[in-house]
Design an enzyme around this catalytic site. Structure first.
Site, short mmCIF file in Angstrom:
data_model
loop_
_atom_site.label_atom_id
_atom_site.label_comp_id
_atom_site.label_asym_id
_atom_site.label_seq_id
_atom_site.Cartn_x
_atom_site.Cartn_y
_atom_site.Cartn_z
N HIS A 1 0.91 -1.06 0.12
CA HIS A 1 0.00 0.12 -0.09
C HIS A 1 0.95 1.19 -0.19
CE1 HIS A 1 -3.88 2.11 1.17
NE2 HIS A 1 -4.16 1.89 0.00
N HIS B 1 -1.90 1.94 12.60
CA HIS B 1 -1.71 1.32 11.69
C HIS B 1 -2.06 -0.16 11.63
CE1 HIS B 1 0.68 0.59 8.03
NE2 HIS B 1 1.81 0.47 8.43
N VAL C 1 -10.89 7.75 19.15
CA VAL C 1 -10.82 7.15 17.94
C VAL C 1 -11.44 5.98 17.89
CG1 VAL C 1 -9.27 6.44 16.21
CG2 VAL C 1 -8.77 8.58 17.17
N GLY D 1 -10.51 1.08 12.62
CA GLY D 1 -11.18 0.35 11.60
C GLY D 1 -11.63 1.20 10.76
N PHE D 2 -11.83 2.50 11.10
CA PHE D 2 -12.56 3.65 10.33
C PHE D 2 -11.20 4.64 9.97
CE2 PHE D 2 -15.85 1.57 12.41
CZ PHE D 2 -17.07 1.41 11.39
N HIS E 1 -8.74 6.85 7.03
CA HIS E 1 -7.54 6.73 6.48
C HIS E 1 -6.77 7.91 6.02
CE1 HIS E 1 -4.66 4.88 3.42
NE2 HIS E 1 -5.19 3.56 4.28
N ARG F 1 -10.02 -1.34 -0.80
CA ARG F 1 -9.83 -2.81 -0.48
C ARG F 1 -10.93 -3.47 0.08
NH1 ARG F 1 -4.39 -1.52 2.68
NH2 ARG F 1 -5.73 0.16 3.37
N ASP G 1 -8.99 -2.97 7.82
CA ASP G 1 -8.91 -3.62 9.06
C ASP G 1 -10.25 -3.83 9.54
OD1 ASP G 1 -6.04 -3.83 9.22
OD2 ASP G 1 -6.16 -1.72 9.48
N ARG H 1 2.45 -8.30 4.09
CA ARG H 1 3.18 -7.10 4.03
C ARG H 1 4.63 -7.21 3.64
NH1 ARG H 1 1.18 -1.75 4.43
NH2 ARG H 1 -0.88 -2.77 3.54
N ARG I 1 16.26 12.07 5.38
CA ARG I 1 16.64 12.70 6.55
C ARG I 1 16.05 14.10 6.58
NH1 ARG I 1 17.61 16.46 10.24
NH2 ARG I 1 19.38 16.13 11.71
#
Ligand code: COA
Length: 384
Positions: free
Chosen positions: A196, A231, A264, A267-268, A270, A279, A321, A346, A365
């Protein structure tokens, strides 16, 4: 904040910053689509095995039948059980998080690799084959040792998904490894999780690679980044939430109370997709199919009620997720093992990005805007 840096353009979280080029995948939030090397992920899910997708991510093209056979032969030759790895995994606390076990296992594998490290892509792909073969075995061993069960030997004739499910659950009648539809739905999740673009763990792998460090270090760091609930860790929190709510009729109240508390909901949402995650439809179809086969109607109802309540209140859509969490639950995995499953997939994308980073490397950097004390003089300790 110190006045010295007030006017500098600080992009917190690197939000909106384009850090480099990539040819591995393209996320297109405006059309809600995602391609791996130019192929829509939905097409890959319908027509390809995880190994074909793995090959595509690494080599840039889908394999012919002969190429795939050779690729699988090479990959499966790394499926031997390492007594050192078995001893290591069995020595770790049974109550530590399985992501910690996996991170430790990769670090250990790095100490065992006697080949001198080079940035050559063939060398990196060899390490990738090793990780692809060994990581599922490490996760399966960890699952079984926590239940006091013996290791199931790997089978060189099985694909990645089936081999892993056999090693994790055995090959008995009740095992998902014995149900081709379960194997395929699990394999679809691996394809969807495989890559991704510049997500946090991939970027972590690229940062480490950019210092010309080795692949094991980059993957170890990436696993650390993936563990976080913002994540990859979100798939576990989704299921913990569903189990906590327990009754689908209470889902809307739970969502509203949580949002009232300014918390938060995992699962919701992005960072890139703002109108839905490309997806989700494929994973949702697999989740619904699993629910049909495994008496999971309650979790489908929970899924629907939560998604509707969240949409009505905030307009924020589910990410991958959200359906992956209950899908893994229905396959029979303990919740703490959901993020390690994400790693197994992944690692394909991470490896492709490591090769790409080495091919055109520039040390990553960024700068920082200083907001600490003005410069001052040191007073010797006796005078302070
Ligand atoms: N639950 C509640 N509120 C959410 C939310 C969620 N899952 N996702 C976003 N929001 C809110 C933010 O708090 C923010 O509110 P504010 O404007 O009042 O401060 C607003 O929606 C906009 O969010 P945004 O800044 O665009 O999100 P982001 O790009 O910083 O964060 C995530 C993206 C993924 C970190 C965030 O959506 C999140 O934490 N989701 C839950 C974790 C998750 O599922 N991660 C897996 C990602 S694949």
């Amino acid at each position: 904040m110190s006045n010295a840096t007030e006017n500098q353009d600080v992009r917190k979280g690197l939000n909106g910053v384009i850090a480099d080029y990539t040819g591995v995948s393209k996320v297109m939030p405006e059309t809600n689509s995602l391609t791996y090397r130019g192929y829509a992920v939905q097409d890959l899910v319908e027509h390809c095995s995880f190994e074909e997708v793995f090959y595509l991510l690494w080599k840039g093209e889908l394999p012919t039948a002969e190429q795939l056979e050779e690729f699988n032969r090479k990959g499966r030759s790394h499926r031997s059980l390492d007594p050192g790895l078995i001893a290591l995994i069995h020595s770790l606390p049974k109550d530590c998080h399985p992501m910690d076990v996996l991170r430790t296992a990769v670090s250990y594998m790095g100490t065992k690799d006697v080949e001198p490290f080079t940035t050559d892509s063939e060398h990196i792909f060899n390490v990738g084959h090793h990780l692809l073969a060994q990581l599922p075995m490490a996760v399966a061993m960890d699952i079984r040792r926590r239940q006091g069960l013996d290791i199931v030997a790997p089978d060189p004739d099985k694909g990645v998904a089936e081999n892993f499910l056999s090693m994790a659950f055995g090959v008995g009648e009740d095992s998902p490894a014995s149900n081709p539809e379960d194997v395929r739905d699990f394999e679809k999740s691996l394809i969807l999780y495989a890559e991704h673009s510049f997500n946090a763990s991939t970027f972590t792998a690229r940062v480490i690679t950019s210092t010309r460090s080795d692949v094991y270090s980059a993957i170890t760091g990436a696993i650390g980044a993936l563990k976080g609930p913002l994540h990859g860790g979100a798939n576990e929190f989704v299921m913990h939430t569903m189990l906590e709510i327990d009754d689908p009729a209470k889902a809307a109240d739970w969502i509203n109370n949580t949002l009232d508390n300014k918390d938060v909901i995992m699962g919701f949402g992005h960072r890139v997709y703002k109108r839905g995650d490309s997806r989700v439809p494929s994973m949702e179809a697999s989740f619904r199919a699993l629910a049909e086969r495994h008496d999971g109607g309650k979790w489908v109802e929970m899924y629907e009620n939560m998604a509707v309540a969240m949409d009505e209140r905030t307009g924020i859509k589910p990410n991958l997720d959200f359906p992956a969490g209950p899908a893994y639950y229905l396959l029979g995995f303990e919740v703490d093992f959901f993020t390690p499953l994400f790693v197994l997939a992944r690692v394909a994308g991470w490896t492709a990005h490591i090769v790409e980073q080495y091919e055109n490397n520039s040390l990553i950097r960024p700068l920082s805007a200083y907001n600490g004390s003005e410069q001052r003089e040191v007073t010797p300790i006796a005078q302070r």
